[in-house]
Design an enzyme around this catalytic site. Structure first.
Site, PDB file in Angstrom:
ATOM      1  N   SER A 218       2.297  11.422  14.748  1.00 18.91           N
ATOM      2  CA  SER A 218       1.757  12.614  15.884  1.00 18.91           C
ATOM      3  C   SER A 218       2.335  13.348  14.768  1.00 18.91           C
ATOM      4  CB  SER A 218       3.022  12.046  17.139  1.00 18.91           C
ATOM      5  OG  SER A 218       2.623  12.657  17.983  1.00 18.91           O
TER       6      SER A 218
ATOM      7  N   GLU B 137       0.333  -0.639   9.552  1.00 15.42           N
ATOM      8  CA  GLU B 137       1.856  -0.103   8.224  1.00 15.42           C
ATOM      9  C   GLU B 137       1.093  -1.355   7.295  1.00 15.42           C
ATOM     10  OE1 GLU B 137       5.397  -0.029   9.516  1.00 15.42           O
ATOM     11  OE2 GLU B 137       5.116   0.219  11.628  1.00 15.42           O
TER      12      GLU B 137
ATOM     13  N   PRO C 115       0.528  -1.873  -0.171  1.00 14.39           N
ATOM     14  CA  PRO C 115       0.389  -0.007  -0.339  1.00 14.39           C
ATOM     15  C   PRO C 115       0.846   1.075   0.590  1.00 14.39           C
ATOM     16  CG  PRO C 115      -0.904  -1.657   1.952  1.00 14.39           C
ATOM     17  CD  PRO C 115       0.788  -2.105   1.344  1.00 14.39           C
ATOM     18  N   PHE C 116       0.274   2.526  -0.394  1.00 13.41           N
ATOM     19  CA  PHE C 116       1.405   3.510  -0.749  1.00 13.41           C
ATOM     20  C   PHE C 116       0.185   4.618  -1.141  1.00 13.41           C
ATOM     21  CE2 PHE C 116       3.620   7.065  -2.968  1.00 13.41           C
ATOM     22  CZ  PHE C 116       4.808   6.821  -2.915  1.00 13.41           C
TER      23      PHE C 116
ATOM     24  N   SER D  47       6.350  15.895   7.653  1.00 16.34           N
ATOM     25  CA  SER D  47       5.790  15.081   5.805  1.00 16.34           C
ATOM     26  C   SER D  47       4.558  15.297   5.699  1.00 16.34           C
ATOM     27  CB  SER D  47       5.768  13.435   6.634  1.00 16.34           C
ATOM     28  OG  SER D  47       4.842  13.059   7.127  1.00 16.34           O
TER      29      SER D  47
ATOM     30  N   GLY E 231       1.458   8.787   1.112  1.00 19.45           N
ATOM     31  CA  GLY E 231       2.428   9.760   0.290  1.00 19.45           C
ATOM     32  C   GLY E 231       4.397   9.380   0.674  1.00 19.45           C
TER      33      GLY E 231
ATOM     34  N   ARG F  50      18.092  17.828   3.973  1.00 17.30           N
ATOM     35  CA  ARG F  50      18.779  16.488   3.883  1.00 17.30           C
ATOM     36  C   ARG F  50      19.285  16.733   2.624  1.00 17.30           C
ATOM     37  NH1 ARG F  50      15.582  11.285   5.089  1.00 17.30           N
ATOM     38  NH2 ARG F  50      14.697  12.285   3.535  1.00 17.30           N
TER      39      ARG F  50
ATOM     40  N   TYR G 184      13.742  13.367  19.337  1.00 10.98           N
ATOM     41  CA  TYR G 184      13.955  13.462  18.094  1.00 10.98           C
ATOM     42  C   TYR G 184      15.439  13.888  17.640  1.00 10.98           C
ATOM     43  CZ  TYR G 184      12.851  14.472  12.769  1.00 10.98           C
ATOM     44  OH  TYR G 184      12.454  14.168  11.673  1.00 10.98           O
TER      45      TYR G 184
END
Lengths: 533, 533
Positions: free
Chosen positions: B221, B269, B136-137, B206, B139, B396, B454
């Protein structure tokens, strides 16, 4: 970090009356005023519980009993009639009616009392080996047949009584969490936490008898859950003994490490394993508690006000709203019965915390409620509610004594579905129970997206009161399912709600539960017949 | 009830760059100041991505392709190289390094685009019949190898692209819920909701590319989750297509009808099924948004202040805290590098809502933070953060272009465990990446009982940058597991975190996931190799 570890030894606890709710010392006849009211509405019948009942003989092989005694010590393997009677079924009205009539067919063959996780695990291993059914037992307060397991095909059925597991295992003042053993009753847990300046804030009506393990296993919700959160929202960690070994969960407050398996054991009702420790979020003991009453012209207006508060993020610690009928009954004196009630609806709001925060929240909520047409009634109604908040189950016994069938049931839905749910359930109960039935309702829990409805029913008991109630319960459950609401907001599935669970979670949802059950309990010894469709 | 149903047709969307983050039009070289800084710290290397790459030929039998075209229409079954390249892997640094080096071994054999639940179900039935693996895809923003499925033993591997499922299926203004299709990207969902005066309030980094289905499937989150809640807390209902049929959940905001199966599909997922609709709690569009900066003498003091706010129930909508290193880097000019930083730590706080509520909350938070030693820096740092909040992934790519290895990872734990977690992960990364490595950290999400950490890492890229990073990631994961924290707070498990999942949920937890997988996807076609240990 300022973690502390403390332990409190198990203490002798007051056992509930075997065929009534609660403390046998608190059993009292109806007060005269209520008795007059009941007589006017339903008439009085003398329907005492049978005083002498026969507990079926234990069917457990003596060699097996000896093995259990070897595992736990002979003091903790009990076969006497009184103990087995006390561990027979829960406290639904059907449970009580069966007990009162002397039906103890569901009595366990033995009551075993492990003292820690390892002993629970040892009992499960033993039970698998000998194919004995195991019913985990906490407070015994189930109202959905959660303690009535199947025994056919098993070598016996034992009650796994968690009464000895009452320790506060750890307090983490930095993270504000506490790890509790499952056998702690509500007041016992609160007392241990209070010594640390903390509270769980979980106060269901069953608070005085229900246990930490039961709160977790049934997704309990309390009268202060608007402020403190449902029990499932308080849990951050769990330890569970299963027939295949231990599960220990709780790395973090929340995470993305796959599905949240904590939420699979919460609500698992002893069918997947025995919860042996629960780590919960705790709060500081509130310095102040204020409860007060509000009057609303109608249930619809009061409910809309609750929705406004919830969606504005302004819920007080406690918020409840009785419908017109429940409000009238709660306030009624015998002289008023039969008169047209134009009394509107009573709401209870409660605030707990530091005085400054309480004052700020109370002022904000008061402003909203007054602006929406609520009329403040001051603290007297709030104090009256708080005083009697755990007493309703005693009243039910007194009603059964005089031939009045009384029971409760509850559900929840999204706000846009509440009108249909209310009308559907009320109509189904009235139609099934016939003329003269009284159906009361209150909103007991409120969320941003919906709320719960809690119904109380009373009718003159028929000769076969069980046969009178079961079709009414089925009709209400059908009505709940028909509008797509939940079969239970906070009382779990047990055996009573099981026929409707598949309608709620679907055939595949039921299949998932069976798959998890088969994985963790491949021989099906744990609470057979409970929960899993 | 004032429910409305609206639909928005799918629109052509900007596709991400195949080997970089985001909009190809926004690809820019490093700004001069940053370039100077990078040169000083790491030196510059020219490490461009390969311009010409070869996509492996589709291995899917033409008869199978014809069947798919029959199910979905030939427009929605794509085998061209460009489309397949765009659906190869996600956007972790290892994913990008492989793409940049021309490694497209994981390219799907075909990209299929079902338009609704029934077409998704039809594709799954077809895939079971022919034993074709299905990824499954949404984004395509996975940073944990969530789109890198095994294909051995399968007749092929297809990307099930949800790009056509972008409808707002229903809005319930009474219950404040909305039902969204899974292919909606963050901005698309917000635009549809904004037309109704509503917001989801979910803003992960994202956001511009990630989708509703992905948010649910990975327990996303967002940067405003302190105020709006994690995505898993926003979900009240789900519809899922599985190889064995449909699962539809969501009777009520919360209930006790057994385990909460919604929480089993959240974080699944794509391994249990394909989420085809998500019903979420929504809020009114905020009239005001204020972001501001605070200065703290140390990370420890700032973190303690966050904990105080969380445990007092006073969290703002946004709250983040950079450690000393991240603060220095964010504020750095080339001339300052190498000088001893005594800059302390930057916190961002944000408030969204009606002006009155914003003012009240802001005043209360300000009072607490100032009382704990925070120094207010005004709105400029907050605006700067808000302006660049979705830009880091572009940076990045620009770093990779000049030979700097850069990556992030995140975790969470209870407050009492945070110091050990911080030291353990930072130490592990520094030890693995060697002298000159830069390890930055911020607290991105805060709860009453804990928070997330993070980490951002940069080091001069070795010739084999992948071989340089993977041991560092493993060392960090080992350090996380060692202190009992979570392997991922909000990026899911994918294939990258799978080796550590069993350490977190235990052997039996892993067994439960396998049991559910076997029940719903008995032939294992769904995202094989992802998530399930």
């Amino acid at each position: 970090m300022d973690q502390t570890t403390s332990q409190t030894p198990a203490t002798e606890q007051t056992e509930m009356h075997p065929s009534r709710w609660g403390d046998p010392e608190r059993v009292t006849p109806l007060p005269d005023a209520a008795r007059g009211l009941i007589e006017m509405v339903f008439g009085l019948q003398d329907r005492p519980a049978l005083a002498e009942v026969t507990v079926p003989a234990s069917g457990l092989d003596s060699a097996l009993v000896a093995e259990l005694a070897g595992l736990l010590g002979s003091d903790h393997v009990l076969l006497d009639d009184a103990t087995r009677r006390l561990r027979t079924r829960g406290k639904s009205t059907p449970d009580l009616l069966r007990q009162r009539s002397g039906d103890l067919d569901d009595a366990p063959d033995a009551v075993v009392r492990p003292g820690n996780h390892e002993e629970v695990a040892a009992v499960l291993t033993w039970a698998v080996q000998h194919h004995v059914a195991v019913v985990p037992f906490g407070g015994g307060t189930s109202v959905t047949g959660g303690l009535v397991a199947r025994r056919d095909g098993f070598a016996g059925l034992i009650s796994l009584d968690l009464i000895r597991m009452k320790r506060l295992l750890e307090v983490d003042h930095t993270s504000m969490t506490a790890t509790l053993e499952p056998g702690l009753r509500g007041p016992e847990a609160e007392a241990l936490l209070a010594a640390e300046g903390l509270t769980l804030g979980h106060y269901p009506q069953s608070f005085e008898y229900a246990t930490i393990g039961g709160f977790a296993a049934t997704r309990s919700s309390g009268q202060s859950s608007a402020g403190y959160g449902r029990f499932d929202a308080l849990v951050v960690g769990l330890r569970v003994a299963t027939p295949r070994g231990e599960v220990s969960l709780g790395s973090s407050p929340a995470n993305a490490a796959g599905p949240d398996l904590r939420q699979l054991f919460l609500g698992s009702e002893g069918a997947f394993g025995v919860i042996t420790a629960v780590t919960v979020r705790v709060r500081r003991l509130p310095a102040q508690k204020i409860y007060e009453g509000w009057h609303w012209a109608s249930f619809v207006e009061g409910a809309a006000a609750m929705r406004t508060l919830a969606q504005a993020g302004m819920l007080p610690t406690v918020i409840r709203l009785s419908d017109e009928s429940e409000t009238a009954i709660n306030l009624a004196r015998p002289s008023e019965i039969g008169a047209e009630s134009s009394g509107g609806c009573m709401m209870i709001t409660g605030y707990e915390g530091e005085p400054e925060a309480v004052a700020a929240k109370r002022a904000a909520v008061t402003s909203v409620l007054a602006g929406l047409g609520g009329k403040p009634l001051g603290e007297e109604p709030g104090q009256a509610w708080a005083h009697g908040r755990f007493d309703a189950p005693y009243l039910r016994d007194s009603l059964l004594d005089v031939g009045v069938l009384a029971e409760t049931l509850e559900t929840a839905a999204f706000w846009s579905n509440i009108d249909d749910l209310y009308a559907g359930v009320k109509g189904a109960l009235e139609a099934s129970l016939g003329d003269g039935a009284i159906v009361l309702c209150h909103i007991s829990h409120v969320y941003e997206t919906g709320c719960s409805l809690y119904f109380t029913v009373a009718q003159k008991a028929a000769e076969d009161a069980l046969g009178q109630w079961l079709p009414a319960k089925a009709a209400a459950s059908d009505a709940i399912t028909k509008v797509g609401a939940t079969i239970t907001h906070h009382h779990a599935v047990g055996t009573d709600h099981k026929p409707w669970l598949t309608a709620e979670i679907g055939e595949l949802g039921a299949s998932i539960l069976r798959a998890v059950k088969a994985d963790l309990d491949p021989t099906g010894i744990l609470n057979p017949g409970v929960l899993i469709p």
